[in-house]
Design a protein around this motif. Structure first.
Motif: not given
Length: 297
Positions: A45-46, A88-90, A81-82, A288-290
């Motif tokens: 998904p991400y 979760s993030v791949t 971010v995840a 960067m995440a913000d």
């Protein structure tokens, strides 16, 4: 299709991590997983793509599951971010990657980054472009050597490269970014794609103290600042052209460059607190995440 906002993405991603984990486990048992490019049966998904600024090369702890030499941090902006999205993030980003490594293997043991995408992907983040045409290496490694070979010059790197670096950004990197984003959208047609710009690495105004930290003359410090402004502008234009979202880091990172002391978001060549130099530190990845979360909102 309409763009997804953060609530839509969070809702669609929220139930996926368990499904992805189960599917991946089945794939592993069946011997179907391929290092660096495997995806679960229903897709990821991400997905986070890109280079060392995506990977968080200078931020520890580093991930033990990442491909060798890719230097993926467990606290890079995609992981942050995840966490904020409750998903979760791949993360298949890799240090040293250029746009060509989205579709071609960077290492023999690592598949093309693009293979992590599928029609099931709903969110893609990436920072990429600085390694195209060797720009980042020229700015951070070659230029100090050029200064040594011409110690009396105020702008030895500008003298050597002139307008060629910006010219290549416009004539080569920009169309390569457009092509890369179009391929991402083709392979993940239902995803929101966010191209995250580079924070300011070189300050707009050089100084003797900054030169000592970056091993670049004050004049060349300003020269490379302008080159990276051109790169970020090319990224912005590529995002607009392809209907992607550009996450601008240039203005918000002013005063947080590699010469900003305790306020820096990028580590200098000398006197830095982490390695590799000239990469975003923990504060930089958080910033960067913000910005990514704000863009999704």
């Amino acid at each position: 299709m309409p763009l997804l906002n953060s609530r839509d993405i969070r809702r669609r991603l929220g139930v996926r991590p368990v499904l992805v984990a189960l599917a991946l486990a089945v794939a592993l048992v069946g011997g179907l997983a391929q290092a660096g490019g495997a995806r679960a049966a229903d897709g990821h998904p991400y997905v986070n793509l890109g280079d060392s600024y995506s990977a968080g090369a200078a931020v520890f702890p580093q991930s033990t599951s990442a491909a060798t030499f890719c230097s993926n941090s467990t606290l890079n902006y995609s992981r942050l971010v995840a966490g904020r999205l409750g998903s979760s993030v791949t993360d298949v980003s890799c240090s040293g990657a250029s746009t060509k490594h989205l579709t071609k293997s960077q290492y023999r043991w690592q598949g093309p980054q693009i293979t992590a995408l599928s029609p099931a992907t709903r969110l893609v983040t990436l920072t990429i472009g600085a390694n195209n045409n060797g720009l980042f290496t020229i700015a951070t490694s070659v230029c100090p050597q050029v200064w040594l070979s011409a110690p009396l010059s105020a702008t030895p790197c500008r003298d050597k490269y002139g307008t060629s670096l910006v010219d290549k950004v416009k004539s080569s990197t920009y169309p390569e970014l457009v092509s890369a984003l179009r391929r991402i959208k083709r392979d993940a047609p239902r995803a929101r794609v966010l191209l995250v710009g580079y924070p300011q690495i070189f300050p707009a105004t050089g100084s003797a103290a900054c030169s000592a930290a970056l091993l670049v003359t004050p004049g060349d410090t300003e020269y490379f600042h302008r080159v990276f402004v051109a790169l970020n502008d090319a990224m912005r234009r590529a995002a607009v052209t392809t209907g992607s979202t550009y996450v601008d880091m240039t203005k918000i990172s002013a005063g947080h460059d590699a010469c900003a002391g305790g306020r820096r978001w990028v580590e200098p060549t000398l006197g830095g607190g982490s390695y590799p130099a000239m990469h975003a530190n923990t504060r930089g990845q958080q910033a960067m995440a913000d910005r990514v979360v704000a863009a999704l909102g």
